[in-house]
Design a protein around this motif. Structure first.
Motif, PDB file in Angstrom:
ATOM      1  N   PRO A 153       0.863  -1.137   0.094  1.00 51.44           N
ATOM      2  CA  PRO A 153      -0.188   0.082  -0.033  1.00 51.44           C
ATOM      3  C   PRO A 153       0.752   1.397  -0.097  1.00 51.44           C
ATOM      4  O   PRO A 153       1.782   1.114   0.341  1.00 51.44           O
ATOM      5  N   LEU A 154       0.141   2.346  -0.551  1.00 51.65           N
ATOM      6  CA  LEU A 154       1.066   3.688  -0.080  1.00 51.65           C
ATOM      7  C   LEU A 154       1.041   3.937   1.260  1.00 51.65           C
ATOM      8  O   LEU A 154       0.393   3.790   2.023  1.00 51.65           O
ATOM      9  N   PRO A 155       2.233   4.149   1.645  1.00 52.87           N
ATOM     10  CA  PRO A 155       3.099   4.098   3.139  1.00 52.87           C
ATOM     11  C   PRO A 155       2.179   4.825   3.938  1.00 52.87           C
ATOM     12  O   PRO A 155       2.234   4.776   5.139  1.00 52.87           O
ATOM     13  N   TRP A 156       1.677   5.984   3.433  1.00 55.08           N
ATOM     14  CA  TRP A 156       0.791   6.875   4.477  1.00 55.08           C
ATOM     15  C   TRP A 156      -0.522   6.612   4.720  1.00 55.08           C
ATOM     16  O   TRP A 156      -1.185   7.270   5.596  1.00 55.08           O
ATOM     17  N   LEU A 157      -1.080   5.679   4.082  1.00 60.64           N
ATOM     18  CA  LEU A 157      -2.502   5.200   4.310  1.00 60.64           C
ATOM     19  C   LEU A 157      -2.611   4.408   5.639  1.00 60.64           C
ATOM     20  O   LEU A 157      -1.825   3.438   5.909  1.00 60.64           O
ATOM     21  N   PRO A 158      -3.519   4.404   6.329  1.00 55.36           N
ATOM     22  CA  PRO A 158      -4.153   3.726   7.099  1.00 55.36           C
ATOM     23  C   PRO A 158      -4.318   2.191   6.770  1.00 55.36           C
ATOM     24  O   PRO A 158      -4.786   1.779   5.687  1.00 55.36           O
ATOM     25  N   PRO A 159      -4.030   1.036   7.609  1.00 54.76           N
ATOM     26  CA  PRO A 159      -4.407  -0.124   7.031  1.00 54.76           C
ATOM     27  C   PRO A 159      -5.842  -0.057   6.971  1.00 54.76           C
ATOM     28  O   PRO A 159      -6.546   0.286   7.606  1.00 54.76           O
ATOM     29  N   VAL A 160      -6.150  -1.410   5.995  1.00 53.58           N
ATOM     30  CA  VAL A 160      -7.445  -1.726   5.798  1.00 53.58           C
ATOM     31  C   VAL A 160      -8.297  -2.331   6.946  1.00 53.58           C
ATOM     32  O   VAL A 160      -7.666  -3.323   7.616  1.00 53.58           O
ATOM     33  N   GLU A 161      -9.260  -1.849   7.658  1.00 51.33           N
ATOM     34  CA  GLU A 161      -9.966  -2.396   8.486  1.00 51.33           C
ATOM     35  C   GLU A 161     -11.431  -2.946   8.008  1.00 51.33           C
ATOM     36  O   GLU A 161     -12.157  -2.188   7.254  1.00 51.33           O
ATOM     37  N   PRO A 162     -12.132  -3.934   8.639  1.00 46.62           N
ATOM     38  CA  PRO A 162     -13.584  -4.144   8.283  1.00 46.62           C
ATOM     39  C   PRO A 162     -14.363  -3.186   8.505  1.00 46.62           C
ATOM     40  O   PRO A 162     -14.234  -2.425   9.655  1.00 46.62           O
ATOM     41  N   GLY A 163     -15.557  -3.062   8.054  1.00 45.45           N
ATOM     42  CA  GLY A 163     -16.611  -2.150   8.274  1.00 45.45           C
ATOM     43  C   GLY A 163     -17.772  -2.037   7.118  1.00 45.45           C
ATOM     44  O   GLY A 163     -17.333  -2.779   6.189  1.00 45.45           O
ATOM     45  N   SER A 164     -18.563  -0.971   7.153  1.00 43.08           N
ATOM     46  CA  SER A 164     -19.559  -0.876   6.578  1.00 43.08           C
ATOM     47  C   SER A 164     -19.489   0.250   5.709  1.00 43.08           C
ATOM     48  O   SER A 164     -19.905   1.418   6.246  1.00 43.08           O
ATOM     49  N   PHE A 165     -18.931   0.307   4.629  1.00 46.63           N
ATOM     50  CA  PHE A 165     -18.494   1.594   3.651  1.00 46.63           C
ATOM     51  C   PHE A 165     -19.211   1.440   2.399  1.00 46.63           C
ATOM     52  O   PHE A 165     -19.258   2.762   1.954  1.00 46.63           O
ATOM     53  N   ARG A 176       1.461  -2.623 -11.513  1.00 39.17           N
ATOM     54  CA  ARG A 176       0.070  -2.316 -11.603  1.00 39.17           C
ATOM     55  C   ARG A 176      -0.220  -1.349 -10.391  1.00 39.17           C
ATOM     56  O   ARG A 176       0.338  -1.688  -9.278  1.00 39.17           O
ATOM     57  N   PHE A 177      -1.023  -0.497 -10.475  1.00 40.22           N
ATOM     58  CA  PHE A 177      -1.470   0.326  -9.563  1.00 40.22           C
ATOM     59  C   PHE A 177      -3.017   0.088  -9.363  1.00 40.22           C
ATOM     60  O   PHE A 177      -3.796   0.210 -10.113  1.00 40.22           O
ATOM     61  N   THR A 178      -3.476  -0.233  -8.246  1.00 40.36           N
ATOM     62  CA  THR A 178      -4.752  -0.512  -7.972  1.00 40.36           C
ATOM     63  C   THR A 178      -5.381   0.141  -6.792  1.00 40.36           C
ATOM     64  O   THR A 178      -4.930   0.468  -5.805  1.00 40.36           O
ATOM     65  N   HIS A 179      -6.637   0.872  -6.564  1.00 39.13           N
ATOM     66  CA  HIS A 179      -7.394   1.611  -5.898  1.00 39.13           C
ATOM     67  C   HIS A 179      -8.669   1.135  -5.414  1.00 39.13           C
ATOM     68  O   HIS A 179      -9.388   0.866  -6.638  1.00 39.13           O
ATOM     69  N   ILE A 180      -9.183   1.251  -4.616  1.00 41.34           N
ATOM     70  CA  ILE A 180     -10.614   0.364  -3.947  1.00 41.34           C
ATOM     71  C   ILE A 180     -11.350   1.478  -3.299  1.00 41.34           C
ATOM     72  O   ILE A 180     -10.913   2.080  -2.404  1.00 41.34           O
ATOM     73  N   TRP A 181     -12.510   1.998  -3.958  1.00 37.60           N
ATOM     74  CA  TRP A 181     -13.385   3.089  -3.572  1.00 37.60           C
ATOM     75  C   TRP A 181     -14.708   2.639  -2.985  1.00 37.60           C
ATOM     76  O   TRP A 181     -15.400   2.067  -3.992  1.00 37.60           O
ATOM     77  N   GLU A 205     -11.516  14.681   0.820  1.00 34.43           N
ATOM     78  CA  GLU A 205     -12.668  15.475   1.296  1.00 34.43           C
ATOM     79  C   GLU A 205     -14.233  15.050   0.776  1.00 34.43           C
ATOM     80  O   GLU A 205     -15.307  15.410   1.143  1.00 34.43           O
ATOM     81  N   LEU A 206     -13.986  14.228  -0.441  1.00 38.29           N
ATOM     82  CA  LEU A 206     -15.354  13.949  -1.265  1.00 38.29           C
ATOM     83  C   LEU A 206     -15.704  12.423  -1.025  1.00 38.29           C
ATOM     84  O   LEU A 206     -17.204  12.274  -0.978  1.00 38.29           O
ATOM     85  N   SER A 207     -14.971  11.613  -0.594  1.00 34.80           N
ATOM     86  CA  SER A 207     -15.401  10.260  -0.405  1.00 34.80           C
ATOM     87  C   SER A 207     -14.408   9.562  -0.053  1.00 34.80           C
ATOM     88  O   SER A 207     -13.072   9.865  -0.024  1.00 34.80           O
ATOM     89  N   LYS A 208     -14.455   8.305   0.804  1.00 39.75           N
ATOM     90  CA  LYS A 208     -13.596   7.318   1.353  1.00 39.75           C
ATOM     91  C   LYS A 208     -12.865   6.443   0.299  1.00 39.75           C
ATOM     92  O   LYS A 208     -13.310   6.093  -0.743  1.00 39.75           O
TER      93      LYS A 208
END
Length: 205
Positions: free
Chosen positions: A92-104, A152-157, A136-139
């Motif tokens: 992951p990008l190093p400054w991002l928090p770890p992924v945690e379970p949740g309802s997003f 490859r670069f992958t992002h999940i929204w 500021e617009l979404s998680k």
């Protein structure tokens, strides 16, 4: 920093519900390593696929689980429904928090780009500069790059709905917040996107 694996499992037509229970059992087995985070079925994009996101505490833990998968005659419990499988390792990008379970969600967009040679450092820097405005617009669930194979670069929204996704993306473009300036210059043009929905047993919903 966690290590992520994103597995892409191609399934027989209509087999996603059957796959979900088998995958959760596979990931929860007493001999399994890693932590199941996301379990999604594709709704738009390439169909009849299940995406499995897991985190690992170390390369050794990931390697042990990869060996378990490759040695199995029914990886992910998929003997009856699995038709193809790919397992990709990500940092992951190093400054991002770890992924945690949740309802997003419940709508998750998974976007993957192939990065040009030598393009990863400037791509990461463009995200560092402009991601705060986009958040500021979404998680953002995660942004990460592969550590093996083609870069490859992958992002999940996550989004509440596909309509919300469209409105958010349009707003980001209108504000000039997104895409990150200079970011697309580092991509090959091989770009793919899936709209996914959580399957039963997914810790991310």
């Amino acid at each position: 920093m966690p290590i992520y694996e994103l597995a892409t499992l191609s399934t027989a037509i209509g087999a996603a519900p059957q796959a979900a229970s088998a995958i959760t059992a596979w990931c929860g087995d007493s001999g399994a390593k890693g932590r199941l985070l996301g379990l999604w079925g594709t709704d738009l994009g390439a169909l009849n696929q299940v995406l499995v996101l897991r985190s690992f505490a170390s390369p050794e833990e990931l390697h042990a689980e990869r060996q378990r998968t490759q040695a199995s005659t029914s990886p992910f419990g998929g003997g009856a429904w699995l038709t193809a499988m790919a397992q990709d390792t990500y940092t992951p990008l190093p400054w991002l928090p770890p992924v945690e379970p949740g309802s997003f969600g419940p709508v998750y967009e998974v976007r993957t780009y192939v990065v040009k040679p030598q393009g990863l450092p400037p791509l990461i820097e463009s995200w560092r500069n402009q991601l705060p405005g986009r958040l500021e617009l979404s998680k953002l669930l995660v942004a990460m790059h592969t550590t093996d194979g083609p870069t490859r670069f992958t992002h999940i929204w996550p989004y509440p709905s596909t309509n919300d996704r469209a409105a958010t993306r349009a707003g980001a473009i209108k504000r000039g917040t997104w895409p990150p300036k200079g970011g697309p210059d580092n991509l090959t043009g091989d770009m793919r996107s899936w709209i996914c929905l959580p399957l039963p047993g997914s810790p991310l919903t």
